[in-house]
Design a protein around this motif. Structure first.
Motif, short mmCIF file in Angstrom:
data_model
loop_
_atom_site.label_atom_id
_atom_site.label_comp_id
_atom_site.label_asym_id
_atom_site.label_seq_id
_atom_site.Cartn_x
_atom_site.Cartn_y
_atom_site.Cartn_z
N PRO A 13 22.57 -3.66 -22.76
CA PRO A 13 22.51 -2.36 -22.11
C PRO A 13 22.56 -2.50 -20.59
O PRO A 13 22.13 -3.50 -20.04
CB PRO A 13 21.14 -1.80 -22.54
CG PRO A 13 20.57 -2.76 -23.52
CD PRO A 13 21.34 -4.03 -23.44
N THR A 15 22.99 0.38 -16.88
CA THR A 15 22.50 1.68 -16.44
C THR A 15 23.11 2.83 -17.24
O THR A 15 24.26 2.75 -17.66
CB THR A 15 22.84 1.90 -14.95
OG1 THR A 15 24.22 1.59 -14.77
CG2 THR A 15 22.00 1.00 -14.08
N GLY A 16 22.33 3.88 -17.44
CA GLY A 16 22.81 5.06 -18.16
C GLY A 16 23.07 4.74 -19.61
O GLY A 16 22.44 3.85 -20.19
N PRO A 17 24.03 5.44 -20.21
CA PRO A 17 24.30 5.24 -21.63
C PRO A 17 25.26 4.08 -21.88
O PRO A 17 25.84 4.00 -22.95
CB PRO A 17 24.94 6.57 -22.02
CG PRO A 17 25.66 7.01 -20.79
CD PRO A 17 24.88 6.48 -19.61
N PHE A 18 25.43 3.22 -20.91
CA PHE A 18 26.48 2.21 -21.02
C PHE A 18 25.94 0.84 -21.39
O PHE A 18 24.77 0.52 -21.19
CB PHE A 18 27.26 2.11 -19.71
CG PHE A 18 28.06 3.33 -19.43
CD1 PHE A 18 29.24 3.58 -20.11
CD2 PHE A 18 27.62 4.27 -18.50
CE1 PHE A 18 29.98 4.73 -19.88
CE2 PHE A 18 28.36 5.41 -18.26
CZ PHE A 18 29.53 5.65 -18.95
N TYR A 19 26.85 0.06 -21.93
CA TYR A 19 26.60 -1.34 -22.21
C TYR A 19 27.57 -2.16 -21.37
O TYR A 19 28.53 -1.64 -20.83
CB TYR A 19 26.82 -1.65 -23.69
CG TYR A 19 25.87 -0.93 -24.60
CD1 TYR A 19 24.70 -1.53 -25.04
CD2 TYR A 19 26.16 0.37 -25.02
CE1 TYR A 19 23.83 -0.86 -25.88
CE2 TYR A 19 25.30 1.05 -25.85
CZ TYR A 19 24.13 0.42 -26.29
OH TYR A 19 23.28 1.09 -27.11
N ASN A 26 32.07 -2.62 -18.40
CA ASN A 26 31.26 -1.52 -18.93
C ASN A 26 31.88 -0.94 -20.17
O ASN A 26 33.09 -0.93 -20.33
CB ASN A 26 31.17 -0.41 -17.89
CG ASN A 26 29.92 -0.54 -17.05
OD1 ASN A 26 29.05 -1.34 -17.36
ND2 ASN A 26 29.86 0.24 -16.00
N PRO A 28 31.02 2.11 -23.69
CA PRO A 28 30.10 3.08 -24.28
C PRO A 28 29.37 2.58 -25.52
O PRO A 28 28.42 3.20 -25.95
CB PRO A 28 31.00 4.26 -24.62
CG PRO A 28 32.36 3.67 -24.80
CD PRO A 28 32.42 2.45 -23.93
N GLU A 29 29.86 1.48 -26.12
CA GLU A 29 29.23 0.98 -27.35
C GLU A 29 28.66 -0.41 -27.09
O GLU A 29 29.15 -1.13 -26.23
CB GLU A 29 30.28 0.84 -28.46
CG GLU A 29 30.98 2.11 -28.82
CD GLU A 29 32.24 1.80 -29.64
OE1 GLU A 29 32.23 2.10 -30.82
OE2 GLU A 29 33.20 1.26 -29.08
#
Lengths: 87, 288
Positions: A13, A15-19, A26, A28-29
């Protein structure tokens, strides 16, 4: 074959909803899930250098049926296999 | 794309997308190369590069390839292959064009007048090939070594005490480098020591592919610049003796390209709309 290829799950993981994957890209999953299942060790890369490129016959963006070897008409070519134009 | 056309190199890009999705994409992006549709992944399977890590029941990802690029010559034979583990990294157009034209190791036409042959020692020129550094697409650091007649530079492996010709990048957060592109070597036995080395023939061009992962964009005062620094190393030998190893530092400050995102949402860097959400829904539905 599938179980011989290792999935790369390095990263985590950020920052934010990112991996972030092992190289810091970067996404999203989480690494190793969904469309992010990428190989870590050896994986198949198709025919080798020196071989004739196998025939490719497919519909193009205009609806035309294209035979790559015929269509290139003796010219050298770059053939890209990519994941998707949609996502 | 004009450069490819002018050079007489065709470009094809194949994916598992439906033809209508490719049509929308091509319109939105003004695509002039040929996009090929392989909705059943038949071509991808015939190449043996279906991404086998994704099970068939996993909609909608199943059917994608391990992404990669083949370069073929006029006869249709594969001359180069580019496959990276990480799909986020792809070879840049300059790299592909040089490969297709077999010009990877050609000496730059505008080389400086100070040739190695005139000054008796190796002269090195290092350049950043490209006008910016995009995320994931490679550009190259090109090192040109002008080698006087009678001297040689070497590729790996080298015995202890001899330095192989190399481009080394500093450890810079956000900047990534990949395998160096080097010309073939030939075995060469030094008459002085009797040692057999892997020698480059004459002048040498090395190309180090580099890219960035977007973290670098926040590291500079102006936000969008990244400094790529490092050094080239080499050691020359003539037939009887080796000269001292040498190195030369380089530093390039280049603009980092903004990541290009899909069109399924709002935000800076989004591509023009291509009706992506509807096409994606169709992909989810098509194998149900």
């Amino acid at each position: 074959m599938a179980d011989e290829i290792e999935v790369d799950t390095r990263g985590g993981p950020t920052t934010g909803p990112f991996y972030e994957d092992a190289e810091g890209f970067n996404m999203p999953e989480a690494p190793g899930t969904g469309s992010r299942r990428i190989p870590r060790g050896d994986f198949p890369t198709g025919p080798d250098v020196g071989q004739r490129l196998p025939d490719i016959v497919a519909i193009d963006q205009t609806g035309r049926l294209v035979d790559v070897h015929e269509d290139r008409d003796g010219q050298p070519a770059v053939v890209v296999f990519y994941r998707s134009a949609v996502w | 794309m004009d450069t490819f056309r002018a050079a007489g190199v065709r470009l094809y890009a194949l994916s598992y997308d439906e033809p209508d999705a490719l049509a929308d994409y091509a319109t939105a992006q003004d695509v002039t190369f040929t996009m090929l549709s392989d909705p059943d992944s038949k071509v991808i399977e015939s190449f043996g590069i279906l991404n086998a890590l994704i099970p068939p029941e996993d909609h909608p990802w199943y059917g994608i390839p391990f992404p990669g690029t083949f370069v073929i010559d006029g006869e249709g034979a594969i001359t180069h292959k580019f496959f990276e583990h990480n799909f986020a990294v792809r070879p840049g157009p300059e790299q592909l064009l040089a490969a297709a034209l077999d010009q990877e190791f050609e000496l730059p036409a505008d080389r400086s007048a100070t040739e190695g042959a005139e000054v008796g020692h190796v002269e090195v020129d290092v350049a950043f090939a490209g006008d910016f550094l995009p995320m994931g697409l490679t550009r190259q650091i090109v090192a040109t070594f002008s080698v006087p007649a009678g001297q040689h530079l070497y590729g790996p492996p080298t015995p202890d005490g001899l330095v192989a010709t190399a481009i080394e990048l500093d450890d810079i957060d956000g900047v990534l480098s990949y395998d160096v592109v080097a010309p073939p070597t030939a075995p060469l036995t030094l008459s002085g020591s009797g040692e057999t080395l892997q020698a480059y023939n004459g002048d040498v061009v090395l190309r180090l592919p580099v890219t960035q992962n977007a973290r670098a964009m926040h590291k500079d005062d102006e936000g969008r610049y990244v400094t790529i620094s490092g050094r080239v190393r080499w050691q020359a030998c003539d037939d009887v003796k080796c000269f001292l190893p040498e190195s030369s530092a380089f530093s390039f400050r280049v603009e980092a390209g903004f990541p290009v995102l899909g069109d399924m949402g709002a935000g800076e860097g989004r591509v023009p709309p291509m009706n992506g959400a509807a096409h994606f829904q169709k992909m989810i539905d098509r194998r149900r």
